[in-house]
Motif scaffolding. Structure first.
Motif, mmCIF file in Angstrom:
data_model
loop_
_atom_site.group_PDB
_atom_site.id
_atom_site.type_symbol
_atom_site.label_atom_id
_atom_site.label_comp_id
_atom_site.label_asym_id
_atom_site.label_seq_id
_atom_site.Cartn_x
_atom_site.Cartn_y
_atom_site.Cartn_z
ATOM 1 N N ASP A 151 6.736 -0.435 3.152
ATOM 2 C CA ASP A 151 6.461 1.006 3.172
ATOM 3 C C ASP A 151 7.674 1.771 3.687
ATOM 4 O O ASP A 151 8.117 2.752 3.070
ATOM 5 N N THR A 154 10.838 1.532 1.215
ATOM 6 C CA THR A 154 10.730 2.282 -0.034
ATOM 7 C C THR A 154 10.721 3.785 0.243
ATOM 8 O O THR A 154 11.167 4.569 -0.585
ATOM 9 N N ALA A 180 12.055 -2.591 -6.255
ATOM 10 C CA ALA A 180 11.305 -1.347 -6.052
ATOM 11 C C ALA A 180 12.198 -0.113 -6.154
ATOM 12 O O ALA A 180 11.710 0.993 -6.388
ATOM 13 N N PRO A 183 13.261 1.587 -10.483
ATOM 14 C CA PRO A 183 12.673 2.701 -11.244
ATOM 15 C C PRO A 183 13.052 4.081 -10.713
ATOM 16 O O PRO A 183 12.833 5.081 -11.376
ATOM 17 N N SER A 337 2.543 11.720 1.496
ATOM 18 C CA SER A 337 2.214 10.525 0.692
ATOM 19 C C SER A 337 1.143 9.707 1.409
ATOM 20 O O SER A 337 -0.033 10.055 1.348
ATOM 21 N N SER A 338 1.534 8.679 2.119
ATOM 22 C CA SER A 338 0.540 7.781 2.723
ATOM 23 C C SER A 338 -0.173 8.405 3.910
ATOM 24 O O SER A 338 -1.184 7.902 4.362
ATOM 25 N N ARG B 35 9.134 0.392 -13.924
ATOM 26 C CA ARG B 35 8.849 -0.504 -12.796
ATOM 27 C C ARG B 35 8.685 -1.949 -13.275
ATOM 28 O O ARG B 35 7.947 -2.225 -14.204
ATOM 29 N N ASN B 38 6.797 -7.702 -9.508
ATOM 30 C CA ASN B 38 7.385 -8.422 -8.387
ATOM 31 C C ASN B 38 7.720 -9.846 -8.820
ATOM 32 O O ASN B 38 6.834 -10.607 -9.190
ATOM 33 N N ASP B 151 -2.734 9.663 -0.212
ATOM 34 C CA ASP B 151 -1.986 8.505 -0.708
ATOM 35 C C ASP B 151 -2.242 8.308 -2.197
ATOM 36 O O ASP B 151 -1.299 8.157 -2.994
ATOM 37 N N ARG B 158 3.442 10.205 -8.999
ATOM 38 C CA ARG B 158 4.566 9.312 -9.337
ATOM 39 C C ARG B 158 4.290 8.586 -10.652
ATOM 40 O O ARG B 158 5.198 8.268 -11.409
ATOM 41 N N LEU B 333 2.853 0.146 -8.334
ATOM 42 C CA LEU B 333 3.484 1.128 -7.443
ATOM 43 C C LEU B 333 3.109 0.835 -5.989
ATOM 44 O O LEU B 333 3.952 0.885 -5.085
ATOM 45 N N ASP B 335 2.220 -2.075 -4.700
ATOM 46 C CA ASP B 335 2.955 -3.279 -4.292
ATOM 47 C C ASP B 335 4.410 -2.958 -3.981
ATOM 48 O O ASP B 335 5.048 -3.665 -3.207
ATOM 49 N N SER B 336 4.936 -1.915 -4.599
ATOM 50 C CA SER B 336 6.331 -1.518 -4.393
ATOM 51 C C SER B 336 6.475 -0.364 -3.411
ATOM 52 O O SER B 336 7.496 0.323 -3.411
ATOM 53 N N SER B 337 5.447 -0.103 -2.609
ATOM 54 C CA SER B 337 5.586 0.985 -1.625
ATOM 55 C C SER B 337 4.755 0.649 -0.383
ATOM 56 O O SER B 337 5.178 -0.129 0.454
ATOM 57 N N SER B 338 3.555 1.203 -0.293
ATOM 58 C CA SER B 338 2.761 1.030 0.931
ATOM 59 C C SER B 338 2.191 -0.380 1.066
ATOM 60 O O SER B 338 1.731 -0.761 2.126
ATOM 61 N N GLN B 339 2.217 -1.151 -0.007
ATOM 62 C CA GLN B 339 1.574 -2.478 -0.066
ATOM 63 C C GLN B 339 0.061 -2.371 0.183
ATOM 64 O O GLN B 339 -0.513 -1.291 0.153
ATOM 65 N N HIS B 340 -0.529 -3.534 0.411
ATOM 66 C CA HIS B 340 -1.993 -3.587 0.505
ATOM 67 C C HIS B 340 -2.501 -2.791 1.714
ATOM 68 O O HIS B 340 -1.859 -2.751 2.752
ATOM 69 N N PRO B 341 -3.681 -2.182 1.587
ATOM 70 C CA PRO B 341 -4.250 -1.455 2.726
ATOM 71 C C PRO B 341 -4.493 -2.405 3.891
ATOM 72 O O PRO B 341 -4.708 -3.605 3.694
#
Lengths: 508, 508
Positions: A151, A154, A180, A183, A337-338, B35, B38, B151, B158, B333, B335-341
């Motif tokens: 997080d 990125t 990441a 793009p 964002s988040s 994108r 992974n 989020d 995006r 997206l 997976d390429s930013s905040s990842q899993h909650p």
């Protein structure tokens, strides 16, 4: 935002700061420059001047309607001399980390479960700023929470990168994160590595020879994993760090210091007398590597720390430490964002690091105990590796100083079908069949029931996902990333399979 | 990803899907199209074919080293007939929601605290897909977790927005979120509203008269808050929703259905016999508004749900429901930013909605009880408002059907200094001094000790943060957004201050 007050290693920090803290606004992306503050929060800045003001402005559920009044975690007590071993054996004391909505605690659930600032709650940021301060003693920097380093990283790309920008990175790196950036139109410029990590002279060569007319804007960002570099497991020496920082200063580079393995260091010479006199934090701080953050008088380091490796990945909490200007822009991006990190984790961390929990020193005791356990696993791995694998002469590996990974070199040139290409008329084409043989070996090991990560997975790819052939990286993919953090059985069994698969593949 | 199986309202859902589910790839942004998956996860797809394979690939801390073995939440029991009232009074039963690392539970902490997929853990997604299915019965759609609607929404930007794109939205809207799109180069095109929300005929006019040579690419996205629209509190009627969906179909628009207040509906005619025969979920589903998702045969709706208003904002969990193609891109997206909650929240939700917790039906019972409590507050607000405020003739308000907000209209034209500008030679300039008077009134109320949100805070701004004057929106900012979800005292005291401030301002 929380100030971290410099405490030592500087005769006159204030004057140093005045001299060195730079205007770094030129590094911001078009997107970051264009971001507007939240108009609703702007109203609140006006409105909160007067105490006792009645708020009919916001749509926040009232805390009496949160259906949670208490949250408990059962965790190991750090009163044990080696808490990780006691926890694993199930013999140690346990303690309860409790948060309440209506009773006193470090961070009330009333606050933790409400809307908050993107940077995180003051209570948590203060605790992490103190931890930072006691370990890195950074010049004037701020702490913002993140949801872990993916997080954070990125978001740093969004903050600093415009389409067409080139960023520097290690030639083998954590590809999930470098991919990441693609793009967003960011291109990666890999720096050559050796067993000690990225080579400063290669970084200098790239920057000194950069031709903006041919190559576009010169890189203004370096992404690096200084400890237990992923995948190579190398840890940058103090000397290289200094050289890299100096180059960053000379060429005006922002350093993204992605350091999730920082706290997992081995062969540390921790002084018992220091523990007794000053506690674990000071004793660990004395022997942990010196971070880029700790030398950052310019304010050009954005350091990313994470709880993923020292507590648990599912915690999804980390922290970013950087200059106040970048911190403000980062927090605006988070607000857009988040939003603020989850209250459950913020409450847990507050209590864990607070007076009723482990405290910062107890946390560092847990970390030092964890280092011992991981060191034990690393030593086991290397013992088995030397016995089962290295003896064949088909593979070798450096002993990692930190983290979770061993970078196993395959002596691919000993394979009967290894070829050096004669096509010297085709400059840029791969000159060996290393990549093909390694792909075969990966499949072979898979057939034997073992997964290790092939080096090609970590090579920098272009925007189409292909590994460029012009840098001959395909000739240097004769490595596997193996982890040593599994159970003893996984290490023993896995390396035996590896040895057998390797010998069969090499037709011995 | 989890399939939601259509259960009712369609004679032949499979054939309907075949006929209607569209290729929507043209809506993806350049970023989303570029994108890459992974590469590390791609390796795992290959590797996990064979059971019993030893994993030396990943750097995941082993679960024996997570320093948490149990997590408990004390929550209200939903066995009470009106659990929210019992909880508020402190008279109701409580229950413990427990997760364990090494003992059986709905979602083990071993899984919750490990790395996971960006879309969230299957267990949680399955539970939310079931909830969705029982309420919306959507045609073939997938559920991915989010960190709440901010989020989710900003990820949708995006996913769908390129610089220069125009998106449609309500003319007054949640500006924190529309502003978040501006630095991405997205321009907002506001649709006129009346007391019932956005006006479909105005949406059609905008789309039908769009001139791509003058205005750029025609909008392909609509951002809307259909229930308790923020800030106006209006709820779209079933008829308008159908008209809007038909327009979206005709003009190929993706609908971002941001619906955090969906579960907070008032004056519902819940049938006791339905509760008795089929439970709360069915009884609530029968009377809740019909969502855009429920009518989405094209796959053009991305619906955003949140736990923020029905559990707590600090939970930072929500879910996105959309077609499988968008879901895959959204998950990439994530997976390429905040990842899993965060695992803490995923574990909590799993247990809460599981057999040992409230279950889905108990959750809906809590929600229906919450609706009654908020309805009580709304009714109190409107009673006090009519008595204290409306009687003066200086302000009026519609009774909201859902959510948290009342949109209070100020009869600004009754102010002694109200002016209609004569400058008809300056087309596009504001023709009244409404904005100035409202700004004065906001300051006046602040002096009296009250904050309400001025309508101008929610007007669409351009890339520089200014409200455009050409649409004469500045003549229509004579509103405040007030919340009715505070305590009874806040409602009583706040509205009395409001009445007094208003009368003083109008010089009565």
């Amino acid at each position: 935002m929380v100030y971290i007050h410099p405490t030592h290693e500087r005769a006159d920090p204030v004057n140093n700061l005045k001299k060195r803290q730079l205007d770094l606004s030129r590094h911001l992306s078009v997107e970051a420059k264009a971001r507007l503050p939240n108009p609703i929060k702007a109203i609140w800045k006006v409105a909160q001047v007067k105490p006792g003001t009645i708020n009919m402005g916001n749509g926040d559920p009232h805390h009496t309607l949160y259906p949670v009044c208490e949250m408990n975690f059962i965790v190991p007590s750090v009163s044990e001399s080696d808490p990780v071993q006691a926890w694993r054996a199930g013999t140690g004391d346990q303690q309860i980390i409790a948060s309440y909505k209506d009773e006193p605690c470090a961070l009330s659930l009333r606050t933790a479960l409400a809307y908050g600032a993107g940077a995180g709650l003051k209570h948590v940021r203060d605790a992490l700023a103190e931890l930072n301060d006691r370990i890195h003693a950074p010049p004037k920097h701020m702490v913002s929470l993140s949801l872990g380093n993916a997080d954070a990283l990125t978001k740093c790309y969004r903050l600093l990168g415009d389409p067409g920008d080139s960023f520097l990175c290690e030639e083998f790196t954590f590809s999930a994160m470098t991919n990441a950036a693609l793009p967003l139109g960011i291109k990666w410029v890999p720096i050559r590595m050796d067993k000690d990590g990225l080579i400063p002279s290669d970084m200098e060569k790239i920057l000194a020879n950069w031709d903006e007319t041919l190559q576009g804007k010169r890189p203004h960002v370096l992404y690096t994993i200084p400890c237990s570099q992923n995948p190579t497991g190398s840890t940058l020496s103090a000397e290289r760090r200094r050289q890299i920082y100096d180059l960053a200063h000379e060429y005006d580079i922002i350093i993204l210091e992605d350091d999730p393995y920082f706290f997992l260091q081995y062969d540390l010479d921790i002084q018992t007398t220091t523990i007794e006199s000053y506690g674990y934090t000071r004793a660990m701080a004395d022997v942990l590597p010196r971070s880029f953050l700790s030398m950052d008088y310019d304010g050009r380091v954005m350091r990313l720390d994470s709880f993923s490796k020292i507590l648990a990945p599912g915690m999804r909490l980390g922290w970013v430490t950087c200059n106040d200007f970048f911190a403000e822009k980062l927090d605006m991006l988070t607000d857009s964002s988040s939003q603020h990190p989850h209250g459950l984790g913020q409450a847990f961390i507050s209590e864990l690091l607070g007076g009723e929990g482990w405290g910062i020193d107890g946390f560092m005791k847990w970390v030092s105990s964890l280092c011992r356990e991981y060191q034990r696993r690393r030593d086991l791995f290397m013992d088995v590796f030397r016995r089962e694998v290295e003896s064949s002469g088909l593979a070798s590996a450096e002993t990692p100083k930190s983290g979770m990974f061993v970078w196993i070199k395959i002596n691919v040139e000993r394979h009967p079908r290894y070829r050096k290409s004669e096509k010297l008329d085709k400059p840029g084409a791969p000159v060996t069949n290393t990549a093909d043989l390694m792909n075969e070996l990966f499949r072979k090991l898979l057939d034997c029931g073992l997964v290790m990560m092939p080096a090609s997975t970590f090579a920098i790819v272009d925007q189409t996902g292909r590994i460029p052939t012009d840098g001959h990286i395909t000739d240097r993919v004769n490595f596997f990333r193996a982890t040593f953090v599994g159970t003893d059985e996984v290490i023993e069994d896995g390396l035996k399979i590896f040895a057998r698969g390797l010998e069969e593949f090499f037709c011995y």
